[in-house]
Design an enzyme around this catalytic site. Structure first.
Site, mmCIF file in Angstrom:
data_model
loop_
_atom_site.group_PDB
_atom_site.id
_atom_site.type_symbol
_atom_site.label_atom_id
_atom_site.label_comp_id
_atom_site.label_asym_id
_atom_site.label_seq_id
_atom_site.Cartn_x
_atom_site.Cartn_y
_atom_site.Cartn_z
ATOM 1 N N LYS A 185 -7.432 -2.892 3.373
ATOM 2 C CA LYS A 185 -6.128 -2.287 3.654
ATOM 3 C C LYS A 185 -5.662 -2.699 5.045
ATOM 4 O O LYS A 185 -6.475 -2.781 5.972
ATOM 5 C CB LYS A 185 -6.185 -0.773 3.509
ATOM 6 C CG LYS A 185 -7.289 -0.121 4.276
ATOM 7 C CD LYS A 185 -7.431 1.347 3.912
ATOM 8 C CE LYS A 185 -8.671 1.911 4.560
ATOM 9 N NZ LYS A 185 -9.048 3.228 4.129
ATOM 10 N N ARG B 192 -3.572 8.352 -5.352
ATOM 11 C CA ARG B 192 -4.128 7.549 -6.447
ATOM 12 C C ARG B 192 -4.119 8.394 -7.709
ATOM 13 O O ARG B 192 -4.513 9.562 -7.686
ATOM 14 C CB ARG B 192 -5.558 7.171 -6.067
ATOM 15 C CG ARG B 192 -6.341 6.383 -7.088
ATOM 16 C CD ARG B 192 -6.500 4.975 -6.597
ATOM 17 N NE ARG B 192 -7.575 4.230 -7.177
ATOM 18 C CZ ARG B 192 -8.489 3.562 -6.456
ATOM 19 N NH1 ARG B 192 -8.492 3.641 -5.146
ATOM 20 N NH2 ARG B 192 -9.395 2.821 -7.045
ATOM 21 N N LYS C 68 0.883 -1.168 0.000
ATOM 22 C CA LYS C 68 0.000 0.000 0.000
ATOM 23 C C LYS C 68 0.917 1.214 0.000
ATOM 24 O O LYS C 68 1.501 1.565 1.035
ATOM 25 C CB LYS C 68 -0.939 0.003 1.206
ATOM 26 C CG LYS C 68 -1.897 1.174 1.168
ATOM 27 C CD LYS C 68 -2.881 1.141 2.309
ATOM 28 C CE LYS C 68 -4.025 2.121 2.145
ATOM 29 N NZ LYS C 68 -3.662 3.458 1.736
ATOM 30 N N PHE D 128 -1.724 -0.510 -10.503
ATOM 31 C CA PHE D 128 -2.346 -1.704 -9.927
ATOM 32 C C PHE D 128 -3.655 -2.120 -10.579
ATOM 33 O O PHE D 128 -4.232 -3.132 -10.203
ATOM 34 C CB PHE D 128 -2.513 -1.572 -8.413
ATOM 35 C CG PHE D 128 -3.145 -0.281 -7.951
ATOM 36 C CD1 PHE D 128 -4.486 -0.038 -8.152
ATOM 37 C CD2 PHE D 128 -2.371 0.679 -7.299
ATOM 38 C CE1 PHE D 128 -5.062 1.139 -7.720
ATOM 39 C CE2 PHE D 128 -2.948 1.861 -6.853
ATOM 40 C CZ PHE D 128 -4.296 2.102 -7.069
ATOM 41 N N GLU E 129 -0.605 4.401 -8.060
ATOM 42 C CA GLU E 129 -0.315 5.316 -6.967
ATOM 43 C C GLU E 129 0.966 6.072 -7.309
ATOM 44 O O GLU E 129 1.982 5.459 -7.649
ATOM 45 C CB GLU E 129 -0.140 4.500 -5.671
ATOM 46 C CG GLU E 129 0.021 5.321 -4.427
ATOM 47 C CD GLU E 129 -1.315 5.708 -3.760
ATOM 48 O OE1 GLU E 129 -2.381 5.510 -4.372
ATOM 49 O OE2 GLU E 129 -1.260 6.225 -2.638
HETATM 50 P P1 AMP Z 1 -7.303 4.709 1.953
HETATM 51 O O1 AMP Z 1 -6.908 6.038 1.356
HETATM 52 O O2 AMP Z 1 -6.639 4.480 3.283
HETATM 53 O O3 AMP Z 1 -8.788 4.494 1.937
HETATM 54 O O4 AMP Z 1 -6.713 3.561 1.017
HETATM 55 C C1 AMP Z 1 -7.030 3.437 -0.342
HETATM 56 C C2 AMP Z 1 -5.988 4.124 -1.174
HETATM 57 O O5 AMP Z 1 -4.737 3.460 -1.080
HETATM 58 C C3 AMP Z 1 -6.247 4.101 -2.663
HETATM 59 O O6 AMP Z 1 -7.159 5.090 -3.055
HETATM 60 C C4 AMP Z 1 -4.879 4.351 -3.250
HETATM 61 O O7 AMP Z 1 -4.643 5.734 -3.368
HETATM 62 C C5 AMP Z 1 -3.930 3.824 -2.188
HETATM 63 N N1 AMP Z 1 -3.115 2.674 -2.626
HETATM 64 C C6 AMP Z 1 -1.798 2.546 -2.391
HETATM 65 N N2 AMP Z 1 -1.324 1.389 -2.879
HETATM 66 C C7 AMP Z 1 -2.377 0.752 -3.468
HETATM 67 C C8 AMP Z 1 -2.534 -0.500 -4.140
HETATM 68 N N3 AMP Z 1 -1.528 -1.352 -4.305
HETATM 69 N N4 AMP Z 1 -3.776 -0.794 -4.605
HETATM 70 C C9 AMP Z 1 -4.817 0.044 -4.435
HETATM 71 N N5 AMP Z 1 -4.727 1.218 -3.799
HETATM 72 C C10 AMP Z 1 -3.524 1.592 -3.312
#
Ligand code: AMP
Length: 567
Positions: A427, A259, A254, A345, A304
């Site tokens: 996540k 994004r 992650k 991704f 990302e």
């Molecule tokens: P969150 O912002 O905590 O809701 O987590 C989702 C976000 O993680 C996504 O919108 C992406 O911006 C980010 N992200 C980072 N690495 C990845 C990955 N390998 N796959 C999908 N999202 C990712």
């Protein structure tokens, strides 16, 4: 349509909090609106004159409102500011002063939706030397021609604070009610919502619903160059839960960045964020990389962006990258100062075919076939496919050591669901321990929080001193049965006010609160050198004295622990 008609609706919406009444009122006006101006009316209802994804913006900061109202009404700016401090809303200030207007102009112009909309849109195209003054003049002229209530909403729209802006759910339901009333309500609402995920522009959606009915709405699809609402992730309790939940999980880093959704149409490239902002201009090197390394003619891929240290090449925290996202000028310099890397991704569209119904495993394979990687610049996200917890834990640690946030766990068999936080992606991030902090400052609220503090400065201990470490407004409630309220906190803090400057006060450290947050960042803006990201109040800690407030040292230690060493 007369602008006053829309203003009448704004007033009605402001007075009622009943959702159904709001939907009915909006639906009625949409039904009465001529097709040609339907997009304008739906935008104005949301307090905008451009769709959220447009690069264009009005470009007038709210601190300029006092000046504009002064010019349009003839009152001195200081009177306008004084009234604002009392009312906490430039809309009400504009209304009152327009009423009392000294330069008694007759209401010569009859304002229509077209006139207001077009003039506000025109603001975005005013650029170059003296542009601010020309913008003020244009708005002031519009306001000077307005009736008091119209002035209230014009200024609110200009500064991007309409307050009764019709939220997504209300517009969705109102469009269904206005134009798809023959259909089953639930089906109509969900069709409109789906269309909105793929084409986030209610103006266009309303027009399609009116002209082509539910068939037209169901046929809405992705369009290159226009953003859509992306699939979101759910928080997971831990790696074990993630393994149990999915029969065939795949683990990915992650990444700690932003994004990016890359649209490619021949040699044309667009870049969007997940909030639908257009960031193409901010990342010219990414446009080049996408042109060169994405092989198909037409496609949409997701990844990302992360920032890197220009000397060491090591990953930098999100806040560094955010400087690039916000930057509107001197872009070339920023490209050199803050280099980036993209980790891809997903792929959702390829040469006319939409992949929402295809499983993750299939999409990843197509992504691999579609991208020519350039290591360290434009590459695929690191993956691990296993159910062996030992290997997964090692991979997790590797991600943290590489200064990333943790892992994403994806179900290889799951499809892509735009706009939703469904359990297809989970996540996993380290949980941060709560902090006990003391309130050392506050800002007077505006709008419905007039008379109370609306946000609070948190302090941590440093010897006998207390240093700033974050602003907080989340977790505090409007109603007492829900928890700590703004009213209660204001009452508790008021006797300890030390100083007041504008709408900001400094407060003697007395009141301790327990605070949760997502992450600790370095910050030059705060005395402690750290800022909590997304802080929220968990509860008051009347049982704690200020000597028990957590220290800057502790925050520094937690900062280091949250990832591996970054630099
Ligand atoms: P969150 O912002 O905590 O809701 O987590 C989702 C976000 O993680 C996504 O919108 C992406 O911006 C980010 N992200 C980072 N690495 C990845 C990955 N390998 N796959 C999908 N999202 C990712």
């Amino acid at each position: 349509m007369d602008y006053s008609k829309l203003v009448g609706l704004y007033e009605e919406l402001e007075k009622t909090s009943a959702r159904l009444k709001k939907i009915e009122a909006v639906a009625n006006i949409l039904k009465e609106t001529k097709t040609e101006i339907l997009p304008k009316v739906t935008l104005l209802l949301q307090g905008r004159v451009f769709p959220s994804w447009s690069e264009k913006e009005i470009g007038i900061a709210s601190k300029m409102a006092a000046k504009i109202i002064a010019i349009s009404t003839g009152f001195p700016e200081k009177d306008v500011s004084r009234l604002f401090r009392k009312k906490g809303d430039f809309g009400l200030v504009a209304e009152e002063l327009t009423e009392k207007r000294k330069q008694r102009t007759l209401f010569k112009k009859h304002l229509t939706v077209d006139i207001v909309f077009e003039n506000l849109q025109r603001l975005a195209s005013i650029e170059g030397k003296g542009s601010q003054d020309r913008k003020f003049k244009l708005v002031s002229e519009l306001m000077a021609a307005a009736k008091p209530k119209e002035a209230k909403y014009i200024i609110r729209t200009v500064i991007g604070d309409l307050r009764i802006g019709v939220a997504h759910g209300i517009l969705r339901d109102a469009i269904a009610r206005a134009f798809l009333s023959k259909e089953d309500t639930k089906a109509a609402v969900s069709a409109v919502e789906w269309a909105w995920f793929l084409m986030p522009d209610y103006g266009e959606i309303a027009t399609i619903a009116k002209n082509k009915g539910i068939k037209g709405i169901r046929a809405v699809s992705l369009e290159l160059g226009k953003p859509y609402h992306v699939l979101l992730a759910e928080r997971s309790k831990g790696l074990e839960e993630a393994i149990e939940k999915f029969e065939r999980p795949v683990f990915e880093y992650k990444y700690d960045g932003a994004r990016v959704i890359i649209h490619k149409k021949g040699s044309e490239i667009w870049l969007f964020t997940r909030r639908l902002e257009n960031i193409t201009k901010q990342f010219p090197e990414l446009v080049e990389l996408a042109r060169k390394h994405i092989e198909p003619d037409d496609c949409i891929v997701e990844g990302e962006i992360i920032a890197k240290n220009k000397k060491s090449g090591k990953p930098m925290p999100f806040q560094i990258l955010s400087q690039r996202i916000k930057r509107k000028y001197n872009i070339e310099k920023m490209v050199k100062e803050i280099p980036i890397e993209v980790n891809l991704f997903d792929i959702v569209y390829l040469n006319g075919e939409v992949f929402f119904d295809k499983p993750m495993e299939f999409r990843r394979k197509i992504l691999e076939e579609s991208v020519k990687e350039s290591k360290g610049k434009f590459q695929l996200a690191k993956q691990l496919r296993t159910k062996d917890i030992k290997k997964i834990k090692k991979f997790y640690q590797e991600a943290l050591d590489a200064s990333q946030e943790g892992l994403m766990v994806k179900n290889l068999d799951a499809k892509y669901q735009p706009g939703r936080r469904v359990g297809y992606w989970l996540k996993v991030k380290p949980v941060m321990e709560n902090l006990d902090l003391v309130i050392i400052g506050a800002t007077w609220g505006t709008g419905k929080r007039t008379g109370w503090f609306g946000s609070f400065m948190l302090g941590c201990r440093s010897g006998d001193d207390f240093l700033e470490c974050g602003m907080i407004g989340t977790g505090i409630k409007e109603k007492s049965k829900e928890g700590v309220t703004f009213k209660k906190l204001t009452k508790l803090l008021k006797p300890h006010i030390e100083n007041q400057k504008g709408n900001q006060v400094s407060i003697k450290p007395k009141i301790v609160v327990e605070v949760a947050y997502e992450e600790i960042q370095k910050s030059p803006n705060y005395g402690s050198g750290f800022a909590l990201r997304f802080p929220r109040v968990i509860c008051m800690r009347p049982d704690k004295g200020i000597d028990e407030v957590d220290s800057t040292k502790k925050i520094a230690r937690l900062y280091k622990q949250q990832r591996g060493t970054r630099f």
